[in-house]
Design a protein around this motif. Structure first.
Motif, PDB file in Angstrom:
ATOM      1  N   ASP A   1      -3.103  82.755  75.429  1.00 25.19           N
ATOM      2  CA  ASP A   1      -4.478  82.258  75.483  1.00 25.19           C
ATOM      3  C   ASP A   1      -4.649  80.910  74.791  1.00 25.19           C
ATOM      4  O   ASP A   1      -5.724  80.306  74.868  1.00 25.19           O
TER       5      ASP A   1
ATOM      6  N   THR B   1     -18.887  76.239  67.393  1.00 27.88           N
ATOM      7  CA  THR B   1     -19.286  74.960  67.988  1.00 27.88           C
ATOM      8  C   THR B   1     -19.870  74.033  66.926  1.00 27.88           C
ATOM      9  O   THR B   1     -19.509  72.851  66.838  1.00 27.88           O
TER      10      THR B   1
ATOM     11  N   LYS C   1      -9.016  83.045  73.372  1.00 29.31           N
ATOM     12  CA  LYS C   1      -9.376  82.329  74.600  1.00 29.31           C
ATOM     13  C   LYS C   1     -10.753  81.692  74.486  1.00 29.31           C
ATOM     14  O   LYS C   1     -10.958  80.526  74.863  1.00 29.31           O
ATOM     15  N   GLU C   2     -11.703  82.443  73.939  1.00 33.09           N
ATOM     16  CA  GLU C   2     -13.059  81.917  73.798  1.00 33.09           C
ATOM     17  C   GLU C   2     -13.103  80.721  72.841  1.00 33.09           C
ATOM     18  O   GLU C   2     -13.842  79.757  73.048  1.00 33.09           O
TER      19      GLU C   2
ATOM     20  N   HIS D   1     -11.659  77.692  74.639  1.00 35.70           N
ATOM     21  CA  HIS D   1     -12.671  77.161  75.551  1.00 35.70           C
ATOM     22  C   HIS D   1     -13.757  76.398  74.798  1.00 35.70           C
ATOM     23  O   HIS D   1     -14.246  75.361  75.264  1.00 35.70           O
ATOM     24  N   THR D   2     -14.144  76.911  73.640  1.00 32.89           N
ATOM     25  CA  THR D   2     -15.152  76.227  72.823  1.00 32.89           C
ATOM     26  C   THR D   2     -14.673  74.832  72.440  1.00 32.89           C
ATOM     27  O   THR D   2     -15.425  73.850  72.541  1.00 32.89           O
TER      28      THR D   2
ATOM     29  N   GLU E   1     -12.502  72.977  74.019  1.00 35.91           N
ATOM     30  CA  GLU E   1     -12.452  72.127  75.202  1.00 35.91           C
ATOM     31  C   GLU E   1     -13.836  71.606  75.594  1.00 35.91           C
ATOM     32  O   GLU E   1     -13.980  70.438  75.973  1.00 35.91           O
ATOM     33  N   ILE E   2     -14.846  72.454  75.480  1.00 35.86           N
ATOM     34  CA  ILE E   2     -16.202  72.026  75.841  1.00 35.86           C
ATOM     35  C   ILE E   2     -16.713  70.985  74.850  1.00 35.86           C
ATOM     36  O   ILE E   2     -17.305  69.967  75.232  1.00 35.86           O
TER      37      ILE E   2
END
Length: 292
Positions: free
Chosen positions: A66, A261, A277-278, A281-282, A284-285
């Motif tokens: 992940d 974030t 994984k979450e 993704h955080t 990357e955003i």
């Protein structure tokens, strides 16, 4: 620029941070993720409790797939009011897992979550690369000399008291961030005097801090950049992410993502999480938002 230092003119996602992990130079060019592996029967989040080496290997494999850069292995629950665990029991819980992880995933960067010097040394001897000490060197006088002798990166966290009584140690006469900064400065100096070259900082969310204090710390997190050292935050599924929502840790993923974030926007370099994984993704955003 020295190991473990960052350039003040660098932006959040362009920090030049290096760690020497057993001769491997690890470059943290952008925020990254540390996955939590709890070899404890009583961690505050039931979903993180691992039963045996096989389960730890399976969870580690998933976390690495992940996107985790680091895996943090612990055998002593540090939730508020956690019961005492003997040194031998802690060793029995973590050493076989670290040994198995280092053999199964030789490229993985392993951290030992302990405040005991002997546990740290045995873990490093069996494959760990980083010492993650929640006590910041306050619970074992041998920890700093041991870290210096082992020449491994040391993660310095702010805490008061012990896991058994820290909840009552949250009165800060001089101001929350002011006292955290003073503590970290003194311990960084002591670590350097002990020969530790690579130091990471963790302000210790949830350790001797109530919910409101945690949010004050999160809001002012960027002020800790004055140390010019890598900054790790451990917000994952802690009470600050679920108590305001009147839910429990099992429903705290949304709150964790929001808190992470904010931490990234305020200078966090490593997110220590249960949900890799979450967190990836955080990152990357947030990166997309800052670079668009």
């Amino acid at each position: 620029m020295g190991i473990g230092q960052l350039n003040a003119k660098d932006t959040l996602f362009c920090k030049k941070i290096t760690l020497n992990c057993a001769g491997r130079l690890v470059l943290l060019q952008q925020p990254t993720v540390m996955g939590i592996l709890n070899s404890t029967p009583d961690s505050f989040y039931a979903g993180s409790r691992l039963q045996g080496t096989d389960q730890a290997l399976a969870q580690a494999e998933k976390m690495l797939q992940d996107g985790a850069t680091f895996l943090d292995v612990g055998g002593y629950s540090t939730r508020p009011g956690a019961p005492e665990v003997s040194e031998q029991e802690e060793l029995n819980r973590v050493v076989p897992i670290i040994e198995a992880l280092s053999k199964a995933f030789p490229e993985a960067l392993l951290s030992i979550d302990t405040f005991r010097a002997r546990v740290a040394e045995e873990a490093v001897r069996h494959g760990a690369h980083i010492i993650n000490d929640v006590s910041g060197g306050t619970l074992d006088a041998d920890m700093f000399p041991t870290a210096g002798r082992l020449q491994v990166p040391y993660l310095l966290m702010h805490m008061r008291g012990t896991p058994q009584n820290m909840a009552s140690q949250n009165h800060y006469e001089q101001g929350l961030l002011e006292e955290i900064t003073s503590f970290l400065a003194g311990q960084v100096a002591a670590l350097r005097a002990a020969g530790v070259k690579d130091i990471l900082l963790d302000p210790g969310f949830g350790f001797a801090k109530n919910v409101d204090q945690n949010y004050q710390l999160l809001r002012r997190l960027k002020e800790l950049e004055l140390f010019e050292l890598p900054l790790l935050v451990g917000l994952s599924r802690k009470s600050m992410t679920y108590k305001p929502l009147h839910v429990g840790p099992e429903e705290a993923l949304t709150g964790t993502i929001v808190a992470n974030t904010v931490a990234l926007l305020n200078g966090a370099d490593i997110l220590r999480v249960h949900d890799v994984k979450e967190a990836v993704h955080t990152i990357e955003i947030v990166k997309k938002m800052l670079t668009a």
